[in-house]
Design a protein around this motif. Structure first.
Motif, PDB file in Angstrom:
ATOM      1  N   ASN A 151       0.813  -1.219   0.000  1.00  0.00           N
ATOM      2  CA  ASN A 151       0.000   0.000   0.000  1.00  0.00           C
ATOM      3  C   ASN A 151       0.847   1.270   0.000  1.00  0.00           C
ATOM      4  N   ILE A 152       1.803   1.314   0.895  1.00  0.00           N
ATOM      5  CA  ILE A 152       2.578   2.544   1.035  1.00  0.00           C
ATOM      6  C   ILE A 152       3.612   2.678  -0.072  1.00  0.00           C
ATOM      7  N   VAL A 153       4.011   1.553  -0.693  1.00  0.00           N
ATOM      8  CA  VAL A 153       4.987   1.619  -1.784  1.00  0.00           C
ATOM      9  C   VAL A 153       4.358   2.280  -3.005  1.00  0.00           C
ATOM     10  N   ILE A 154       3.243   1.727  -3.464  1.00  0.00           N
ATOM     11  CA  ILE A 154       2.561   2.280  -4.634  1.00  0.00           C
ATOM     12  C   ILE A 154       1.896   3.611  -4.283  1.00  0.00           C
ATOM     13  N   GLY A 155       1.265   3.644  -3.117  1.00  0.00           N
ATOM     14  CA  GLY A 155       0.589   4.870  -2.692  1.00  0.00           C
ATOM     15  C   GLY A 155       1.532   6.027  -2.472  1.00  0.00           C
ATOM     16  N   GLY A 156       2.832   5.716  -2.281  1.00  0.00           N
ATOM     17  CA  GLY A 156       3.812   6.776  -2.076  1.00  0.00           C
ATOM     18  C   GLY A 156       3.921   7.717  -3.260  1.00  0.00           C
ATOM     19  N   ALA A 157       3.437   7.285  -4.427  1.00  0.00           N
ATOM     20  CA  ALA A 157       3.473   8.159  -5.604  1.00  0.00           C
ATOM     21  C   ALA A 157       2.668   9.435  -5.377  1.00  0.00           C
ATOM     22  N   ALA A 158       1.623   9.345  -4.555  1.00  0.00           N
ATOM     23  CA  ALA A 158       0.804  10.533  -4.279  1.00  0.00           C
ATOM     24  C   ALA A 158       1.634  11.620  -3.606  1.00  0.00           C
ATOM     25  N   GLY A 159       2.464  11.222  -2.641  1.00  0.00           N
ATOM     26  CA  GLY A 159       3.302  12.190  -1.951  1.00  0.00           C
ATOM     27  C   GLY A 159       4.475  12.674  -2.774  1.00  0.00           C
ATOM     28  N   ALA A 160       4.729  12.002  -3.913  1.00  0.00           N
ATOM     29  CA  ALA A 160       5.841  12.393  -4.777  1.00  0.00           C
ATOM     30  C   ALA A 160       5.401  13.336  -5.891  1.00  0.00           C
TER      31      ALA A 160
END
Length: 320
Positions: A151-160
């Motif tokens: 979740n946080i790996v793929i979802g980290g794109a939002a914060g990038a």
């Protein structure tokens, strides 16, 4: 779910508390970190000669977009927030803000963010800000958070995405330096968030959120933290070579900060159940990103360009 006796409904006593409740919905500490990455991208794109008006508008719009996404996240997660000890006092589960009012607040901020960027910057930056909201709300919060350890790996794109917004606001396009900055934050997010997840693993387990420490345990999580941390130094130096948008000052920041991050991750890997060490890694990850962005700004200053050019000319004179 907690009953009203164990988690009583509270109300705002005055307008100050109303304001505080709505500010809390936006998760201001997360926004501050996102603004630093946006500012770093703005300065890098403008070569240190940034229009103050554009900077203020872009940062204000970024604040509104991130605040909208975080508010919708709070709205969507209100069921598990009411159960988790860390989050049950948030405005929606505690009753200080109704779900309807939270949705109106989030929608207003999203529209305001788009209009500001579209009017004073360009359509690309406005659309990227909206993409960030969509990715965080739909891809991370709705699709991944409760269903995948990644979740946080793929979802980290939002914060990038904020660095892309900053670069696009200045240049009207997305250059390679912006994509490298995007990748840097994408790689930084897992060790940052997994260290936090280790600290509150029991909370996540109580609501069946499959964070990596809950499903795979702390030992495997620390190995993953180490793996991602090791990638940060070479990724951060791509801005120096081959892209050439950053120089020697930034290089020092990147190498020193990255080295300390690797050291802390290594220490955590030796004691994977030490939550004090996990907290240390989590706190340092924030320092890493904030100070790295400061290094970008310093390196981008025109005065720094002049100083480095003088140093190079002196060095060449000595060699000749």
């Amino acid at each position: 779910m907690q009953d009203t006796l164990s988690n009583p409904i509270r109300h705002n006593r005055d307008w100050l508390q109303v304001i505080q409740s709505y500010v809390q919905l936006t998760k201001p500490r997360i926004i501050l970190l996102l603004l630093f990455t946006t500012a770093g991208s703005l300065w890098m794109a403008a070569n240190g000669q940034l229009d103050p008006k554009l900077a203020i508008i872009t940062l204000l719009s970024g604040t509104m977009a991130a605040g909208s996404a975080n508010t919708i996240n709070c709205l969507y997660d209100r069921d598990i927030d009411q159960i988790m000890e860390r989050t049950r006092s948030r405005p929606i589960p505690s009753g200080r803000v109704s779900p309807r009012d939270a949705l109106i607040f989030a929608t207003t901020m999203a529209i305001g963010s788009f209009m500001l960027l579209f009017t004073f910057a360009n359509l690309l930056s406005a659309c990227l800000a909206m993409l960030g909201i969509f990715f965080y709300v739909v891809v991370y919060t709705h699709w991944l958070k409760r269903h995948s350890t990644q979740n946080i790996v793929i979802g980290g794109a939002a914060g990038a995405i904020p660095p892309l917004v900053g670069w696009a606001a200045v240049t009207g396009e997305i250059g390679w330096p912006a994509w490298v900055f995007f990748a840097l934050i994408f790689l930084w997010t897992p060790p940052h968030f997994w260290a936090l997840a280790m600290m509150i693993r029991d909370d996540y387990a109580s609501v069946n959120v499959p964070m990596l420490p809950v499903i795979e345990g702390n030992e495997k999580t620390t190995k993953q933290i180490m793996l991602y941390t090791l990638t940060l130094i070479p990724a951060s130096l791509l801005l120096v070579y081959p892209l050439g948008v950053m120089g020697a000052i930034y290089s020092i920041f990147a190498v020193v900060l990255g080295g300390l991050f690797v050291k802390k991750s290594w220490q955590l890997m030796q004691v994977p159940d030490d939550l004090v060490m996990a907290r240390s890694v989590f706190k340092y990850s924030i320092v890493y990103m904030l100070v790295l962005c400061v290094g970008m700004v310093i390196d981008s200053l025109p005065a720094m360009h002049s100083m480095m050019a003088y140093v190079q000319s002196v060095a060449l004179g000595v060699l000749v």
